[in-house]
Design a protein around this motif. Structure first.
Motif, PDB file in Angstrom:
ATOM      1  N   CYS A  10       0.811  -1.290  -0.037  1.00  0.00           N
ATOM      2  CA  CYS A  10      -0.128  -0.020  -0.007  1.00  0.00           C
ATOM      3  C   CYS A  10       0.900   1.077  -0.084  1.00  0.00           C
ATOM      4  CB  CYS A  10      -0.824   0.039   1.228  1.00  0.00           C
ATOM      5  SG  CYS A  10      -1.891   1.596   1.491  1.00  0.00           S
ATOM      6  N   ILE A  11       0.726   2.001  -0.870  1.00  0.00           N
ATOM      7  CA  ILE A  11       1.555   3.273  -0.880  1.00  0.00           C
ATOM      8  C   ILE A  11       0.628   4.540  -0.375  1.00  0.00           C
ATOM      9  CG2 ILE A  11       2.624   4.879  -2.720  1.00  0.00           C
ATOM     10  CD1 ILE A  11       2.706   2.879  -4.673  1.00  0.00           C
ATOM     11  N   GLY A  12       1.261   4.769   0.866  1.00  0.00           N
ATOM     12  CA  GLY A  12       0.707   6.153   1.522  1.00  0.00           C
ATOM     13  C   GLY A  12       0.110   5.423   2.909  1.00  0.00           C
ATOM     14  N   ALA A  13       0.931   5.717   3.880  1.00  0.00           N
ATOM     15  CA  ALA A  13       0.588   5.472   5.423  1.00  0.00           C
ATOM     16  C   ALA A  13       0.139   6.155   5.945  1.00  0.00           C
ATOM     17  CB  ALA A  13       2.209   4.841   6.072  1.00  0.00           C
ATOM     18  N   GLY A  14      -1.025   6.587   5.583  1.00  0.00           N
ATOM     19  CA  GLY A  14      -1.760   7.686   6.215  1.00  0.00           C
ATOM     20  C   GLY A  14      -3.005   7.118   7.015  1.00  0.00           C
ATOM     21  N   TYR A  15      -4.051   8.078   7.168  1.00  0.00           N
ATOM     22  CA  TYR A  15      -5.330   7.798   8.079  1.00  0.00           C
ATOM     23  C   TYR A  15      -6.140   6.592   7.478  1.00  0.00           C
ATOM     24  CZ  TYR A  15      -4.764  11.767  10.930  1.00  0.00           C
ATOM     25  OH  TYR A  15      -4.099  12.675  11.901  1.00  0.00           O
ATOM     26  N   VAL A  16      -6.015   6.368   5.968  1.00  0.00           N
ATOM     27  CA  VAL A  16      -6.853   5.349   5.444  1.00  0.00           C
ATOM     28  C   VAL A  16      -5.841   3.997   5.262  1.00  0.00           C
ATOM     29  CG1 VAL A  16      -7.965   4.717   3.378  1.00  0.00           C
ATOM     30  CG2 VAL A  16      -8.165   6.932   4.208  1.00  0.00           C
ATOM     31  N   GLY A  17      -4.666   4.386   4.571  1.00  0.00           N
ATOM     32  CA  GLY A  17      -3.660   3.339   4.321  1.00  0.00           C
ATOM     33  C   GLY A  17      -3.346   2.491   5.497  1.00  0.00           C
ATOM     34  N   VAL A  36       3.983   1.182   2.487  1.00  0.00           N
ATOM     35  CA  VAL A  36       5.121   2.243   2.329  1.00  0.00           C
ATOM     36  C   VAL A  36       4.774   3.733   2.184  1.00  0.00           C
ATOM     37  CG1 VAL A  36       6.403   0.264   1.006  1.00  0.00           C
ATOM     38  CG2 VAL A  36       4.795   1.750  -0.271  1.00  0.00           C
ATOM     39  N   ASP A  37       5.645   4.588   2.486  1.00  0.00           N
ATOM     40  CA  ASP A  37       5.300   5.865   2.454  1.00  0.00           C
ATOM     41  C   ASP A  37       6.807   6.861   2.184  1.00  0.00           C
ATOM     42  OD1 ASP A  37       2.799   7.771   3.772  1.00  0.00           O
ATOM     43  OD2 ASP A  37       4.841   8.737   3.414  1.00  0.00           O
ATOM     44  N   ILE A  38       6.741   7.931   1.536  1.00  0.00           N
ATOM     45  CA  ILE A  38       8.030   8.536   1.436  1.00  0.00           C
ATOM     46  C   ILE A  38       8.307   9.319   2.571  1.00  0.00           C
ATOM     47  CG2 ILE A  38       8.146   8.929  -1.203  1.00  0.00           C
ATOM     48  CD1 ILE A  38       6.526  11.444  -0.967  1.00  0.00           C
ATOM     49  N   PRO A  41       9.461  10.142   8.937  1.00  0.00           N
ATOM     50  CA  PRO A  41       9.122  10.275  10.312  1.00  0.00           C
ATOM     51  C   PRO A  41       7.612   9.473  10.406  1.00  0.00           C
ATOM     52  CG  PRO A  41       9.530  12.359   9.403  1.00  0.00           C
ATOM     53  CD  PRO A  41       9.664  11.541   8.370  1.00  0.00           C
ATOM     54  N   ARG A  42       6.841   9.456   9.246  1.00  0.00           N
ATOM     55  CA  ARG A  42       5.732   8.772   9.645  1.00  0.00           C
ATOM     56  C   ARG A  42       5.830   7.216   9.630  1.00  0.00           C
ATOM     57  NH1 ARG A  42       0.168  10.652   6.610  1.00  0.00           N
ATOM     58  NH2 ARG A  42      -0.610  11.380   8.444  1.00  0.00           N
ATOM     59  N   ILE A  43       7.030   6.669   8.791  1.00  0.00           N
ATOM     60  CA  ILE A  43       7.226   5.262   8.714  1.00  0.00           C
ATOM     61  C   ILE A  43       7.979   4.893  10.012  1.00  0.00           C
ATOM     62  CG2 ILE A  43       8.555   3.448   7.706  1.00  0.00           C
ATOM     63  CD1 ILE A  43       5.972   4.207   6.400  1.00  0.00           C
ATOM     64  N   VAL A  90      -2.415   7.675  -1.340  1.00  0.00           N
ATOM     65  CA  VAL A  90      -1.705   8.874  -1.462  1.00  0.00           C
ATOM     66  C   VAL A  90      -2.702  10.037  -0.980  1.00  0.00           C
ATOM     67  CG1 VAL A  90       0.499   8.156  -2.238  1.00  0.00           C
ATOM     68  CG2 VAL A  90      -1.589   9.495  -3.661  1.00  0.00           C
ATOM     69  N   ASN A  91      -2.435  11.141  -0.773  1.00  0.00           N
ATOM     70  CA  ASN A  91      -3.132  12.398  -0.519  1.00  0.00           C
ATOM     71  C   ASN A  91      -3.687  13.057  -1.880  1.00  0.00           C
ATOM     72  OD1 ASN A  91      -0.549  12.646  -0.057  1.00  0.00           O
ATOM     73  ND2 ASN A  91      -0.735  14.617   1.135  1.00  0.00           N
ATOM     74  N   THR A  92      -4.779  13.452  -1.878  1.00  0.00           N
ATOM     75  CA  THR A  92      -5.192  14.103  -2.958  1.00  0.00           C
ATOM     76  C   THR A  92      -5.778  15.765  -2.519  1.00  0.00           C
ATOM     77  OG1 THR A  92      -7.332  12.882  -2.747  1.00  0.00           O
ATOM     78  CG2 THR A  92      -5.953  12.156  -4.580  1.00  0.00           C
ATOM     79  N   THR A 345      -6.898  17.195  12.815  1.00  0.00           N
ATOM     80  CA  THR A 345      -7.582  18.543  12.912  1.00  0.00           C
ATOM     81  C   THR A 345      -7.956  18.885  11.302  1.00  0.00           C
ATOM     82  OG1 THR A 345      -5.368  19.479  12.478  1.00  0.00           O
ATOM     83  CG2 THR A 345      -6.266  19.100  14.833  1.00  0.00           C
ATOM     84  N   ARG A 346      -7.947  17.879  10.445  1.00  0.00           N
ATOM     85  CA  ARG A 346      -7.975  18.395   9.029  1.00  0.00           C
ATOM     86  C   ARG A 346      -9.411  19.104   8.786  1.00  0.00           C
ATOM     87  NH1 ARG A 346      -5.782  13.365   5.800  1.00  0.00           N
ATOM     88  NH2 ARG A 346      -7.131  12.209   7.404  1.00  0.00           N
ATOM     89  N   GLU A 347      -9.533  20.355   8.368  1.00  0.00           N
ATOM     90  CA  GLU A 347     -10.758  20.959   7.922  1.00  0.00           C
ATOM     91  C   GLU A 347     -11.688  21.046   9.092  1.00  0.00           C
ATOM     92  OE1 GLU A 347     -11.432  22.821   5.389  1.00  0.00           O
ATOM     93  OE2 GLU A 347     -10.290  22.270   3.850  1.00  0.00           O
TER      94      GLU A 347
END
Ligand code: UDX
Ligand code: UDX
Ligand code: ADP
Length: 484
Positions: A10-17, A36-38, A41-43, A90-92, A345-347
């Protein structure tokens, strides 16, 4: 087939991934899942005891699978190379400049991920759209992949995620439905089947819906637009309730009893927030405009207009009831996250409310159980739409906002304050000792409840002047001119 070794990346280790892959790894022990993520610090955080996102139940799931069949890595290319199925999460962001600025989705991150997949792949792959994207993105991605494929076959699927933050693990364990869209060719149908088998490890088959690509992409935008529309509908009613003396909680309860309407998502609030609703509606509006459907675009725009109106109304109500000025007054802000049980805190409506009050020169003392001071300061100094660019690309705020203090206790935040605002419905706010708070506040002491969680009568008995969204007004407020 169920037990065939499949490798997922999975590319993107965010809130969804992150949470989605953790649950796939938990439910499918024989599948190897790499997230995986670029962002280093997140990884690193995903590999530590301090996960990068707060989500009830997530830690247990990660602890059980990490190092077994769940891996977090920055070696994006290696894991994409090895995978049979590549999720892209990834984010959009919303575009901030150029064609469609302020509305259209910025697909830069998506496109760079797609080009990278084409570059490193040496075997056939299924590429799954997981992040919400505009309808027909799959087609664009398909073009990038096939024109750079060097003979490798890619199948594109759309598999939008419907989890809500704060309940992500619960939603992933028991989804209302899983939606998989794909090409109506034999290869497309085979790819759908392969992904369906992953989910079938724990989701009943009749809840796994399959459609064509465009229907899957549009369903996600539509679902979020419908949900946001319910909130704007009840928030519009809340203004009318205040004007007429009706009580919005009674109205929404009565309305929700109609089985055709249903009781959920009818809580009036200071406004909806989160990374999806506004972004997805703007996206929908842009798509309608591009397809020559201005009336449809206008219709959906109203959902956002009412949301902005509601946030403004809240600030105006506060300022006007405090003698038309909050300059130098201390206002306590309880809750900054866009909803309870998340540190996200997004939006969040708190950003607009706080900025509105700062514009009127108030001093703010903010407390949220999960949001860091850094994040709050960054949010209050960031421009609209800048939030969705990966953290490592965001400039740190050049100066911290001096009128803002962040504290770690609701009592500290409210000490000597003239007013207090509740902007997130954290459970702990329902249990506060309001007598103690009142005793330590300036008088008259004001409460502005943006989430309808306090007992208005009790607080009035203590001596507070109380404003609660969509509830009959305090005698104090009734004499003031109407606000909009
Ligand atoms: C409505 C309310 O449903 C009812 O609760 C209220 O008491 C009176 O108004 P009614 O107008 O008799 O009832 O019929 P309803 O079934 O609500 O349909 C209204 C219109 O909406 C019809 O023209 C119907 O064809 C249309 N409709 C309904 C749709 O176009 N799509 C739908 O999904 C549902
Ligand atoms: C939403 C969708 O619910 C989810 O299906 C999709 O995958 C992503 O977007 P999320 O943004 O995480 O999820 O949270 P949600 O629970 O939908 O809340 C969104 C906002 O609406 C929050 O600010 C919340 O406080 C607000 N809200 C929600 C209300 O103001 N009133 C309500 O009745 C419900
Ligand atoms: P969401 O809420 O949709 O999960 P997030 O912003 O939380 O969105 O996560 C998206 C993640 O995608 C970020 O951590 C970001 O660093 C990562 N990302 C963006 N572009 C790429 C890329 N080309 N390769 C790998 N990771 C990426």
């Amino acid at each position: 087939m169920k037990d065939k070794m499949v490798k997922i990346c999975c590319i993107g280790a965010g809130y969804v991934g992150g949470p989605t892959m953790a649950v796939i790894a938990l439910k499918c022990p024989k599948i190897e899942v790499a997230v995986v993520d670029i962002s280093v610090p997140r990884i690193n955080a995903w590999n530590s005891d301090q996960l990068p996102i707060y989500e009830p139940g997530l830690e247990d799931v990660v602890k059980e699978c990490r190092g077994r069949n769940l891996f977090f890595s920055t070696d994006v290319e290696k894991h994409v190379f090895e995978a049979d199925i590549v999720f892209v999460s990834v984010n959009t962001p919303t575009k901030t400049r150029g064609l469609g600025a302020g509305k259209a989705a910025d697909l830069t991150y998506w496109e760079s991920a797609a080009r990278m997949i084409a570059d490193v792949s040496k075997s056939d792959k299924i590429v799954v759209e997981k992040s919400t994207v505009p309808v027909k993105t799959a087609e664009a991605i398909e073009k990038i992949l096939t024109h750079n494929s060097k003979g490798i076959k890619f199948q594109i699927l759309s598999n939008p995620e419907f989890l809500a933050e704060g309940t992500a693990i619960k939603d992933l364990f028991n989804p209302d439905r899983v939606l998989i869209g794909g090409r109506e060719t034999p290869e497309g149908q085979k790819a759908i089947q392969t992904l369906k088998e992953v989910y079938a490890h724990w989701v009943p088959e009749d809840q796994i819906l399959t459609t064509n690509l465009w229907s899957a992409e549009l369903s996600k935008l539509a679902a979020n637009a419908f949900l946001a529309q319910r909130i704007s509908s009840v928030n519009a009613m809340s203004a009318l309730c205040e004007a007429t003396g009706a009580d919005v909680t009674q109205v929404s309860f009565a309305v929700g009893k109609d089985s055709r309407i249903g009781p959920k998502f009818l809580n009036a609030s200071v406004g909806f927030g989160g990374s999806c609703f506004q972004k997805d509606i703007l996206n929908l509006v842009y798509i309608c405009e591009c397809n020559g459907l201005p009336e449809v675009a206008e219709y959906w725009k109203q959902v956002i207009k009412i949301n902005d109106y509601q946030k403004n109304r809240f600030v105006n109500r506060l300022v006007s009831s405090m003698f038309n000025t909050v300059a130098t007054k201390k206002i306590a802000i309880l809750g900054f996250a866009f909803k309870k049980d998340t540190g996200d805190t997004r939006e969040t409506p708190a950003i607009d409310v706080c900025k509105g009050l700062l514009g009127d020169k108030a001093r703010l003392s903010i407390y949220d159980p999960q949001v860091t001071e850094d994040q709050i300061q960054r949010d209050l100094s960031m421009k609209k739409f800048d939030w969705d660019h990966p953290l490592h690309l965001q400039p740190m705020s050049p100066t911290t906002v001096k009128q803002v203090g962040v504290v770690w206790d609701a009592y500290e935040a409210t000490k000597d304050a003239h007013g207090l605002c509740i902007l997130t419905e954290w459970d702990e706010f329902k249990k506060l000792d309001f007598q103690r708070i009142y005793d330590n506040m300036q008088k008259p002491a004001f409460v502005f409840d943006g989430r309808n969680i306090v007992n208005v009568d009790k607080l009035r008995e203590i001596g507070f002047i109380v404003y609660s969204i969509g509830k009959p007004l305090d005698a104090w407020l009734k004499d003031l001119p109407a606000v909009a």
